[in-house]
Structures are given as C-alpha cells and as structure tokens.
Design a protein around this motif. Structure first.
Motif, mmCIF file in Angstrom:
data_model
loop_
_atom_site.group_PDB
_atom_site.id
_atom_site.type_symbol
_atom_site.label_atom_id
_atom_site.label_comp_id
_atom_site.label_asym_id
_atom_site.label_seq_id
_atom_site.Cartn_x
_atom_site.Cartn_y
_atom_site.Cartn_z
ATOM 1 N N ASP A 20 48.706 89.943 10.842
ATOM 2 C CA ASP A 20 48.708 89.666 12.112
ATOM 3 C C ASP A 20 47.509 90.748 12.657
ATOM 4 O OD1 ASP A 20 49.241 89.318 14.955
ATOM 5 O OD2 ASP A 20 51.059 89.897 14.869
ATOM 6 N N VAL A 21 46.274 90.331 12.604
ATOM 7 C CA VAL A 21 45.234 91.291 12.786
ATOM 8 C C VAL A 21 44.199 90.525 13.942
ATOM 9 C CG1 VAL A 21 45.263 92.804 10.747
ATOM 10 C CG2 VAL A 21 43.796 90.379 10.908
ATOM 11 N N ASP A 22 44.553 89.342 14.430
ATOM 12 C CA ASP A 22 43.800 88.751 15.354
ATOM 13 C C ASP A 22 43.135 89.478 16.510
ATOM 14 O OD1 ASP A 22 43.754 85.487 14.554
ATOM 15 O OD2 ASP A 22 45.751 86.613 14.138
ATOM 16 N N ASP A 23 41.986 89.400 16.889
ATOM 17 C CA ASP A 23 41.299 90.318 18.102
ATOM 18 C C ASP A 23 41.569 89.372 19.122
ATOM 19 O OD1 ASP A 23 40.117 91.921 19.808
ATOM 20 O OD2 ASP A 23 38.399 91.995 18.765
ATOM 21 N N PRO A 24 42.196 89.729 20.363
ATOM 22 C CA PRO A 24 42.353 88.773 21.445
ATOM 23 C C PRO A 24 40.983 88.795 21.966
ATOM 24 C CG PRO A 24 43.509 90.910 21.789
ATOM 25 C CD PRO A 24 43.159 90.842 20.330
ATOM 26 N N GLU A 31 51.633 75.572 21.379
ATOM 27 C CA GLU A 31 51.404 76.621 22.504
ATOM 28 C C GLU A 31 50.586 77.849 21.951
ATOM 29 O OE1 GLU A 31 51.245 78.228 26.011
ATOM 30 O OE2 GLU A 31 52.174 76.380 25.602
ATOM 31 N N ALA A 32 50.777 78.040 20.709
ATOM 32 C CA ALA A 32 50.115 79.286 20.144
ATOM 33 C C ALA A 32 48.753 78.999 19.950
ATOM 34 C CB ALA A 32 50.694 79.613 18.919
ATOM 35 N N ALA A 33 48.367 77.533 19.603
ATOM 36 C CA ALA A 33 47.123 76.898 19.475
ATOM 37 C C ALA A 33 46.393 77.293 21.127
ATOM 38 C CB ALA A 33 47.075 75.796 19.136
ATOM 39 N N LYS A 34 47.048 76.954 21.884
ATOM 40 C CA LYS A 34 46.484 77.094 23.103
ATOM 41 C C LYS A 34 46.076 78.555 23.439
ATOM 42 C CE LYS A 34 49.093 73.436 25.764
ATOM 43 N NZ LYS A 34 49.900 73.014 26.709
ATOM 44 N N VAL A 35 47.020 79.308 23.058
ATOM 45 C CA VAL A 35 46.831 80.899 23.225
ATOM 46 C C VAL A 35 45.515 81.446 22.575
ATOM 47 C CG1 VAL A 35 47.573 83.357 22.895
ATOM 48 C CG2 VAL A 35 49.022 81.498 23.926
ATOM 49 N N SER A 36 45.434 80.892 21.408
ATOM 50 C CA SER A 36 44.042 81.387 20.788
ATOM 51 C C SER A 36 42.895 80.623 21.257
ATOM 52 C CB SER A 36 44.059 80.730 18.978
ATOM 53 O OG SER A 36 45.131 81.325 18.358
ATOM 54 N N GLY A 52 51.500 85.191 16.081
ATOM 55 C CA GLY A 52 51.449 86.546 16.059
ATOM 56 C C GLY A 52 51.884 87.316 17.333
ATOM 57 N N SER A 53 51.550 88.395 17.113
ATOM 58 C CA SER A 53 52.157 89.419 18.167
ATOM 59 C C SER A 53 51.617 89.099 19.507
ATOM 60 C CB SER A 53 51.646 90.822 17.732
ATOM 61 O OG SER A 53 50.101 91.158 17.758
ATOM 62 N N TRP A 54 50.701 88.634 19.897
ATOM 63 C CA TRP A 54 50.252 88.486 21.270
ATOM 64 C C TRP A 54 50.299 86.681 21.574
ATOM 65 C CZ3 TRP A 54 45.364 85.685 21.465
ATOM 66 C CH2 TRP A 54 44.339 85.974 20.394
ATOM 67 N N GLY A 55 51.180 86.048 20.738
ATOM 68 C CA GLY A 55 51.415 84.800 21.129
ATOM 69 C C GLY A 55 50.334 83.741 20.294
ATOM 70 N N GLN A 56 49.541 84.175 19.553
ATOM 71 C CA GLN A 56 48.673 83.451 18.921
ATOM 72 C C GLN A 56 48.692 82.836 17.806
ATOM 73 O OE1 GLN A 56 48.783 86.459 18.402
ATOM 74 N NE2 GLN A 56 47.878 87.007 16.438
ATOM 75 N N LEU A 57 47.954 81.783 17.314
ATOM 76 C CA LEU A 57 48.019 81.211 16.007
ATOM 77 C C LEU A 57 47.322 82.173 15.274
ATOM 78 C CD1 LEU A 57 49.279 78.562 14.614
ATOM 79 C CD2 LEU A 57 47.140 77.579 14.638
#
Length: 781
Positions: free
Chosen positions: A584-588, A617-622, A573-578
């Motif tokens: 693409d609506v995940d709340d950081p 790497e995206a999983a790490k971000v999440s 997604g937009s902030w590097g998350q899975l």
C-alpha cells in the motif's frame, strides 16, 4: 508566396465556401493552404500496405510514403543478432526474488537491470538509436513539380473520409487544377491523379534515404530498387504512368509535357517475410508486378469505383450522428481553435470518431502488417520509439475500436502477427524465466524481438503476451467464429497462459503473485504489480471459457480455475484508492500518465459497477488522484475508464481535452492533444490516442463486457440528440440506437444466429429472443 496564401486563407474563412467537387460531403478535413509540417499538417492515405501523406504544395507536391514491412535492424544487421535473448538469464531470477523478499529493492532492481534485460548491439552504422533492434523506415518521397505564376485562387486541400480520397483544387489564371489521391487495397496500389483544364507540364522524382541498387524505365513504368543500409533489406517502389501528354525519362526524373491529366499507379514491396528466424524470402519484384498488372485494361474511373466499393463496404457499416455541420466551409484547423475556446461543435466530434475508423481501414487489412505506433505513416529512418509494436498499452489500444466499430476484418493482421510471436516468444519465456509458453515484453519488432527491453523499469513487462492475447479472445467474443477460436485463438491463448502458470509464485499470504514485476513505466521493482495479476486473471478466465466452448482440455481448465482463484485480487488501499502494487504505497500526489492498475476496469472486466461496486469506487479515487491531464493515449484510456464507470460527462470532458490544439502558433501546449490534421499528439504523433478515443466514444454509447447489452450507459449530457448505427456487441450482435433529449427513443438489435440476450437501459432490462438475421426493436417506455 506564403503571405499570399495566408491572405487567401483569411478570405476563405470569412466567405465560408462550399468545397468544390465534394458532392456536399461534410465528412472531410478541410484546409485552405498547403501543409508545411509532416506530423501536424500533412494528410494521411493508405491501402493497408503503404501509408502515404500528401502536402498539397502548389509549385511542388510532396507525397511521402512508407511500407509496413520496411525495417532497419534485425537478423541482417548483425551476424550475432539473437532476438534480444540473454541466454540463461533465468538463473538470476531466484536471486532477484530473494533480494525482494529481504526488502533489498534497490539491489534487486540493479541485478534485474544487469541480468534480465534484452541484448542489443549499437554502433554508428545502425539507422536507429536502438541499434540492431532497428526501427520502421520511411521508403521515400515523391516530388511532383510544375511551374505556376504566384497568383493562386480558390485553393482547397481536402481529406474526404467518406470515400477515403484526398483532393487538392485551385486556379491559376485561366487554368483550373484538381488532384485526386487514394489507396486501392485489392491491388496494393496507391493512385494519384493530376488534372488541369488546360495542358500543363510536370516533373516527377523519387527521393529515398536508402541506398539505390537499381533504377529502370520501361513502358512508362519507373522502378527504384534499393536496400536498407544496416540490414541489407531489399525493396522496390514502382510508378506506372498513364497520361494524354508526352512522357519521357532522363537522369532519374520523369517529364510529362502538354498533359491535361496524368495518373501515377504506385506499388511498393520488400523482401521481408514474417518467418522466424530469417524473416526473408518475399519475392517483392513479383509482388509489385502483380499489383501493376491489376490496372491493365482498366480505366482510372473503374479503379476508383473499385476502391470506393471496397472501402465503403467497411466504412459505411457505422453511422454516428451527434449534430449537423454548423460551420460547413470552415477549415478543420480553425474549427479546432474555436473548439478549444469553448465553441460547441458536435460535428467535429463525430468526424474525429469516423476519422479513427478511416485510419484503421487505411492501415490494417487482411494480409498486411498490423498497425504500429504511427499506424502506417512514418517519415523517418529513426522515428520516435522506433515506430514499433509497444506491448505495454499502445499496441493493444490501437485495436480497441476494431471490433466494436464493426471492423473485425481490420483486427486480423494483429491476430496473425500475434501468432507469429509464439515461436520466438517461447524462447524468451525459457531463457528469461525458465517458463513454458510464450511471452513478449514492452518492445517488439517484426524480427521476433520478444525479450525484455534494454532498460528498466520501462523495458520489463512479461505480461505483454497475456494482454495482447486478450485481442484474440475479443475477436471471438464479437464474431462468434468457433473455427477461428479452435484453430488460432485458443492455442495461442493457452500457450500464453502456460507462461503465467509457471511464473506466478505463491507469497507469504498464500496468494499467487508476479515477481519481479514493474507497473508499466511507473514505480520500482515489486512483488508484485497489480496489473500483472489482473492480466493473468483475465487470460485464465478467457482460456477457461474458451475450453468450455470447445469442449477440450478439461484438466487444464480445472488447473487454471484453481490457480485463478489464488491470484492476488485487486485491493483497496489506505486512502481509498485501488492499489497499484501489493504494498500500500500509492502516492496520492502522483499524476503519472500510466494508470495501469485499472486494467481490471478496462479493457478487463474483473471490476464493474454492478458486480464490484467497492472496487469501482476505488478506481474512481485513483483516477481522480491522477487527474485529467496526460499524454494523448493516456487521455484516451481515461475516456474509456470513465465510460465504464458510467460517468459520461467526465468521459466527455477528457474527450474535449484530447482535442486541444497542439503545435498551433500562439497556442500554449498542455501536453497531449490533437494536431491540425487530427493526428493524436502524444506528443509526438502516435495513433493510439485516435484509436483509444474512438473506442471510448463507443463505450459511452454501448457496453457489452458484462455479458449483456447496455444501451447509452455513459451518454454525455452535451449529446442531447443523436443516433449510432452498426455498433457491434460481444455475442455477435449489431446494434442501432437513437436518442432524443438525452433519453433512448429506440434500439434495433440483430444477431447472426438465434439467441437470447439481456438488453439494459437506465436500470431496466428486457430478455430478448432474437431470430438469426432478423432485426428486433427494443423499447423502454
């Protein structure tokens, strides 16, 4: 009396005594006072069928017990019980999808909640808050009373997990007392022995919250027959006594006088039979009679030896050593407290791992019901979440350590139970989704409730069948039992896959998506939740491989391959998350306990560091966004995530967090953690955290999900020296690993058959050709 016991607790903490009669066995939980609280202090025992906990009271011992098949609710509780089925619910599915397509998500959610929920009935007569869905039930409590003076010395309460035995020892005046308890799996009996140096008098009484139907006393055997009030389930619990004293029975109480010992052999059974749709028919009286006949002509010592041999055949397969016991003689409660303050205690960590294996063996053996949310230990008629089989993470997590920690037999009750869900699950698939195959959602009871739950979003999770089917495949992957794959696993997996063949729908971008869907317990209705897609991908992959191994179903295999390639893939997604959803609506800022969209990382293998580094790497971000707090099971899952990401120190940090004391006087709660008896605190108590953490420890030391064997892939720097013997790897391998100063010293690999395997360590690899049954030493120097 309480004041006096606290005084002796302090005395023994300072003097650090060695446990009496424990043969210097340090794999034990140790306490210097009786338990007062069931959840956090009482100690668990089990024979897979009965789960009991003991308090270790001095004047009055309390042994609470439950039996895995005793449930409220179900067909007997309501003549209109329909297994939660809402007939024709699928007719509203197209309208829900239309509303989603039009962006009317609130309207879609409202319609789904009205028309796609499972049906339950409620009134004041039901024992459970969940009405005729029911709940697992306690069967009762045993109270053993004796009269002592108040002066008690040398009190110890121990759970010896090396031998699966509980003991209480103490002195009163010139008399010394010892009690020994254990579960005997071969006979389905619990065994309790009370001993004293000088003769003593006892009163024994059974108390049950359920209706008494009949009570008998014959040939030193007490029988209590009862029924569950809301569904009329019948049950019996029996106590057979052996003593050198005088024994009598009057007004519901057994009196034993002038005895230096007595033994209670405890049997319990119900008329439940896992046979859809009636779930009745077990001859529970005959079953108990058979159990009690087991002891005929046998001494207590013989039975105890049988128990030890049976238990140790499983438990001794794996030996983990991280460090010596530097605090031998200190209570487990005190060790947890000092651990939380930053004191290093490697022995406590290895104890926790083995304790989880102890609970697995004590709660799940062939022929028994599978573990539920609380394993086999439940003291309530209305337990949290019904102490049921939760299929949106909890049930799966309960069995994560079974295969890798060399307890494949303990997985069999789950596999057999999954098989029993297929028939009712087909009806749920048809009525809710107009689909073939079978499904089960979040809530599941032993009466065939495979419907959606009665509230959204938590209740809607048709991916439960696909996820739980992964365990069928994993059992084959570890055991290589092709006959099992052919006759049990693959047919069930195929039916689970058929559901997804029908339910997945092509979206505007040509991807197959799950909709409507809810990411488990987080967020709103969607098109669709990433976890669903990852589970379907995993299920199709396993079915394809199984059909290739069995050389059957080529047409179906090709169909699955085509569909699998079109399933919506994991997306960054937009902030590097899975992404948790297609959108693409995940709340950081969200720290929600469920991190379900990382299924592809663990327990799946769609995302790995080697094959999909960007997604890893995206999983790490999440994971970093969700943080390192959470409920007990959530912390345990994160241990496994970070282990798969090869970050042993981060996984270890979460393990330490999981051991944070809960329900300790003066300790501020952080949410999930560990009780004084080492039960995992969700809170409240759930066994999934214990099991998930044990699996996570194994993941730190050995991984095999990519088709090879990787040694010490996520070894924490704190575990500088140690060894693990007997872990299992996919492919039918058994592994011993030893390391010093954080580096591999040697590894022994064994296979049941001649086989070639790649063994990896620290970026290096070897191709090893194994001879069946012959150990092979692997070295990376």
């Amino acid at each position: 009396m309480r004041y006096y016991l606290h005084y002796f607790t302090l005395f023994f903490l300072l003097s650090s005594p060695v446990c009496w009669a424990q043969e210097n066995n340090t794999l034990q939980l140790l306490y210097f006072e009786p338990a007062e609280d069931w959840e956090s202090e009482a100690l668990p025992l089990g024979n897979a069928f009965i789960g009991s906990v003991f308090f270790g009271g001095i004047h009055q011992e309390r042994i609470q017990f439950s039996e895995g098949t005793l449930w409220a609710g179900g067909p007997g509780s309501n003549e209109n019980y329909q297994f939660g089925i809402r007939e024709g619910a699928w007719k509203h599915l197209s309208e829900v999808r239309r509303l989603i397509d039009e962006g009317k998500l609130n309207e879609a959610h409202q319609l789904a909640q009205k028309e796609l929920t499972g049906v339950t009935n409620h009134n004041k007569e039901y024992l459970s808050d969940f009405g005729d869905y029911g709940a697992q039930q306690t069967m009762g409590e045993l109270f053993i009373t004796t009269k002592h003076s108040d002066k008690v010395e040398d009190y110890q309460r121990v759970l010896d997990i090396k031998n699966a035995e509980g003991t209480i020892t103490y002195k009163v005046g010139e008399n010394t007392y010892q009690r020994t308890y254990f579960g005997h799996y071969p006979s389905k009996l619990m065994v309790y022995k009370f001993e004293s140096k000088l003769p003593e008098n006892y009163t024994i009484q059974l108390v049950s919250p359920h209706t008494k139907v009949k009570e008998t006393w014959k040939k030193n055997t007490y029988s209590f027959q009862g029924e569950v009030s809301d569904n009329k389930m019948l049950f019996e619990t029996c106590l057979k006594f052996d003593t050198d004293g005088k024994i009598s029975f009057d007004n519901g109480k057994v009196e034993i006088t002038k005895a230096t010992y007595f033994v209670m052999y405890h049997a319990a059974s119900t008329d439940y039979l896992n046979d859809y749709p009636t779930y009745k028919g077990n001859d529970f009286i005959k079953e108990n009679t058979k159990s009690l006949q087991w002891v005929k002509g046998k001494s207590y010592e013989t039975i105890k030896e049988e128990h030890r041999e049976d238990y140790k055949n499983l438990f001794d397969r794996v030996d983990l050593h991280l460090g010596d016991d530097e605090y031998i003689g200190m209570s487990t409660k005190q060790r947890l407290l000092q651990y939380a303050s930053g004191v290093k205690d490697l022995w406590l960590e290895q104890l926790y791992f083995q304790y989880s294996r102890y609970l697995m063996i004590s709660g799940s053996r062939p022929g028994s019901m599978p573990l539920h949310l609380q394993g086999k230990w439940n003291d309530s008629t209305n337990p949290a979440w019904a102490a049921d089989y939760h299929m949106n993470i909890n049930q799966q997590m309960l069995y994560w350590p079974a295969e890798v920690t060399n307890l494949s037999e303990c997985e069999e009750p789950l596999n057999d139970y999954i098989e029993s869900l297929v028939e009712p699950g087909k009806k749920s698939a048809k009525e809710f989704f107009n689909a073939r195959g079978w499904t089960v959602s979040t809530m599941n009871n032993p009466f065939g409730f495979t419907s959606s739950g009665w509230g959204f979003p938590w209740g809607f999770f048709p991916a439960g069948g696909g996820w739980i089917s992964q365990h069928l495949w994993e059992h084959y992957a570890f055991t290589q039992d092709k006959e099992y794959l052919k006759t049990q696993a693959y047919p069930i997996m195929k039916e689970a896959a058929l559901f997804w063949v029908d339910y997945l729908t092509e979206n505007e971008n040509g991807y197959l998506v799950s909709y409507p869907s809810y990411s488990p317990e987080h967020g709103g209705i969607s098109k669709g939740a990433s976890m669903d897609h990852q589970i379907a991908w995993d299920l199709f992959s396993n079915c394809i491989t199984a059909s290739e191994i069995l050389k059957i179903d080529q047409d179906f295999r090709e169909e699955l391959q085509q569909l699998k390639d079109k399933i919506a893939p994991p997306t960054i997604g937009s902030w590097g998350q899975l992404q948790e959803w297609m959108e693409d609506v995940d709340d950081p800022k969200s720290t929600h306990r469920h991190v379900s969209h990382l299924y592809a990382l663990h327990p799946g293998n769609q995302i790995t560091l080697n094959k999909t580094p960007d997604l890893a790497e995206a999983a790490k971000v999440s994971l970093n966004a969700r943080g390192d707090n959470g409920t007990g099971w959530s912390l345990a899952w994160k241990i496994n995530f970070w282990s798969r990401l090869k970050d042993g120190d981060r996984a270890y940090k979460l393990f330490q967090r999981l051991l944070y004391p809960v329900k300790f006087e003066g300790i501020k709660s952080k949410g999930g953690g560990t009780y004084a008896n080492l039960f995992c605190a969700h809170p409240p108590f759930q066994l999934d955290g214990n099991m998930g953490a044990a699996a996570g420890i194994a993941e730190m030391l050995l991984q095999s999900h990519e088709g090879n064997i990787e040694l010490l892939p996520a070894l924490p720097s704190t575990w500088e020296n140690g060894y693990i013997k007997g872990l299992k790897a996919r492919g039918g391998f058994e592994i011993d690993v030893e390391w010093e100063k954080g580096r591999l010293v040697k590894a022994i690999v064994k296979s049941s058959n001649d086989k070639e395997v790649k063994v990896m360590y620290a970026g290096k690899h070897q191709i090893v050709n194994l001879k069946g049954g012959e150990p092979f030493e692997v070295s990376f120097k």
